[in-house]
Scaffold this active site. Structure first.
Site, PDB file in Angstrom:
ATOM      1  N   HIS A 109       0.838  -1.205   0.000  1.00 43.38           N
ATOM      2  CA  HIS A 109       0.000   0.000   0.000  1.00 43.38           C
ATOM      3  C   HIS A 109       0.871   1.253   0.000  1.00 43.38           C
ATOM      4  O   HIS A 109       2.085   1.169   0.167  1.00 43.38           O
ATOM      5  CB  HIS A 109      -0.910   0.012   1.239  1.00 43.38           C
ATOM      6  CG  HIS A 109      -0.137   0.159   2.520  1.00 43.38           C
ATOM      7  ND1 HIS A 109       0.562  -0.886   3.084  1.00 43.38           N
ATOM      8  CD2 HIS A 109       0.072   1.221   3.332  1.00 43.38           C
ATOM      9  CE1 HIS A 109       1.158  -0.473   4.192  1.00 43.38           C
ATOM     10  NE2 HIS A 109       0.890   0.806   4.367  1.00 43.38           N
ATOM     11  N   ASP A 111       0.855   5.029   2.028  1.00 44.00           N
ATOM     12  CA  ASP A 111       0.196   5.603   3.205  1.00 44.00           C
ATOM     13  C   ASP A 111      -0.721   6.756   2.829  1.00 44.00           C
ATOM     14  O   ASP A 111      -0.326   7.671   2.113  1.00 44.00           O
ATOM     15  CB  ASP A 111       1.242   6.087   4.219  1.00 44.00           C
ATOM     16  CG  ASP A 111       1.950   4.917   4.905  1.00 44.00           C
ATOM     17  OD1 ASP A 111       1.394   3.805   4.909  1.00 44.00           O
ATOM     18  OD2 ASP A 111       3.048   5.132   5.439  1.00 44.00           O
ATOM     19  N   HIS A 259       4.658  -0.058  -0.091  1.00 47.05           N
ATOM     20  CA  HIS A 259       5.384  -0.825   0.922  1.00 47.05           C
ATOM     21  C   HIS A 259       4.436  -1.785   1.629  1.00 47.05           C
ATOM     22  O   HIS A 259       3.204  -1.644   1.536  1.00 47.05           O
ATOM     23  CB  HIS A 259       6.053   0.118   1.927  1.00 47.05           C
ATOM     24  CG  HIS A 259       5.067   0.961   2.692  1.00 47.05           C
ATOM     25  ND1 HIS A 259       4.504   2.098   2.164  1.00 47.05           N
ATOM     26  CD2 HIS A 259       4.515   0.805   3.916  1.00 47.05           C
ATOM     27  CE1 HIS A 259       3.670   2.607   3.038  1.00 47.05           C
ATOM     28  NE2 HIS A 259       3.643   1.841   4.113  1.00 47.05           N
ATOM     29  N   ARG A 275       5.610   5.942  13.875  1.00 49.87           N
ATOM     30  CA  ARG A 275       5.464   6.395  12.502  1.00 49.87           C
ATOM     31  C   ARG A 275       4.949   7.828  12.447  1.00 49.87           C
ATOM     32  O   ARG A 275       4.048   8.199  13.186  1.00 49.87           O
ATOM     33  CB  ARG A 275       4.475   5.478  11.782  1.00 49.87           C
ATOM     34  CG  ARG A 275       4.436   5.688  10.289  1.00 49.87           C
ATOM     35  CD  ARG A 275       3.392   4.805   9.662  1.00 49.87           C
ATOM     36  NE  ARG A 275       2.076   5.416   9.795  1.00 49.87           N
ATOM     37  CZ  ARG A 275       0.992   4.951   9.213  1.00 49.87           C
ATOM     38  NH1 ARG A 275       1.034   3.846   8.514  1.00 49.87           N
ATOM     39  NH2 ARG A 275      -0.160   5.561   9.354  1.00 49.87           N
TER      40      ARG A 275
HETATM   41 FE   LIG Z   1       2.124   1.972   5.641  1.00 53.72          FE
END
Ligand SMILES: [Fe+2]
Length: 284
Positions: A109, A111, A259, A275
């Site tokens: 996917h 982000d 990723h 993150r």
């Molecule tokens: Fe991600």
């Protein structure tokens, strides 16, 4: 050696670079940020190992790139930092819970593609990492575009995909259903399947697992096309597999990379990641 002088070492043939000689425990000044950002655009993914990175420094670094995202799934917010999305398999007592914190990350996917304004960069920091598994794999979408047949390039020109977090998260990965309020906040959005990177001007494939269907096609036909292009996009020769060490920081460009993470033993191993996603632009 000036602070902005660091060594750049390629990570794999297609893309990615390790930056050696950068210390992010200190504030990042304009000169250092300028060089990091140039390397980011050139290499798509940057790895900085052995970093001592307090949460505030991670947010401050994110803000150098642009506006940081405050994630809609507020159960993941790291203590005191709504700009950080905290991925951990530990329970309240700090023990491995046996539960994966976000199964959606196991599929390829990009982000935030389920937003109108999508993710520009993601800054992921490894606090605790498993001895086996829990890797992050990245795939070059400039390369995926270049490798498309001319027939497929023509077919996809001007075509838009519908990205839907509720689809990728609940229906495909069996995660806890989103609340009605969360669904209202993130309705499906459409983006071009072939986008032009706003800073490099290069074309790339922009799909991944949040892409559900194609705006111009019936659901089943669109679904097949999404699956077909996603399957063609991922190839070993344009994939970098990152095996995490504690203190690793990876910064990647969500506009031209997809990723995924790989599974690990969530009942025995510990994996704690911080993150920060930086908002980008409306893809065109
Ligand atoms: Fe991600």
């Amino acid at each position: 050696m000036a602070r902005e002088d660091f060594e750049i070492r390629p990570l794999c043939r297609a893309f990615g670079a390790e930056l050696i000689g950068v210390d992010l425990s200190q504030p990042v000044d304009d000169a250092l940020y300028g060089r990091i950002h140039a390397a980011f655009l050139e290499h798509q993914l940057l790895l900085l190992r052995g970093q001592d990175l307090p949460p505030a420094n991670q947010v401050a670094l994110g803000r150098r790139f642009g506006e940081v995202q405050v994630h809609v799934m507020n159960q993941y917010h790291a203590d005191g930092f709504p700009e950080l999305y905290f991925l951990s398999n530990l329970d309240d007592q700090g023990r491995p819970s046996g539960k994966h914190p976000d199964k959606g990350t196991l599929a390829w996917h990009t982000d935030g593609s389920w937003r109108r304004v999508t993710g520009q960069a993601t800054i992921l920091y490894g606090v605790e990492v498993p001895s086996e598994g829990g890797e992050t794999h990245f795939c070059d979408m400039y390369g995926a575009y270049d490798a498309l047949s001319s027939t497929m390039k023509e077919r996809l020109e001007g075509v838009r995909a519908i990205h839907n977090l509720d689809f990728s998260r609940s229906r495909r990965h069996g995660e806890d259903p989103m609340t009605e309020a969360q669904k209202r906040e993130v309705p499906p959005v459409d983006h071009p399947v072939i986008r032009t990177h706003p800073e490099t001007g290069r074309k790339c494939v922009f799909l991944g697992d949040h892409a559900e269907s194609i705006a111009e096609l019936g659901y089943d036909e669109g679904r097949r096309l999404v699956e077909e292009v996603n399957a063609q996009a991922v190839r070993p020769e344009r994939t970098y597999r990152h095996r995490w060490r504690p203190g690793d920081l990876v910064i990647w460009d969500n506009r031209c990379l997809i990723h995924r993470s790989t599974p690990y033993d969530t009942a025995l191993e510990r994996r704690v990641m911080r993150r920060c996603t930086i908002l980008g632009e409306v893809p065109h």
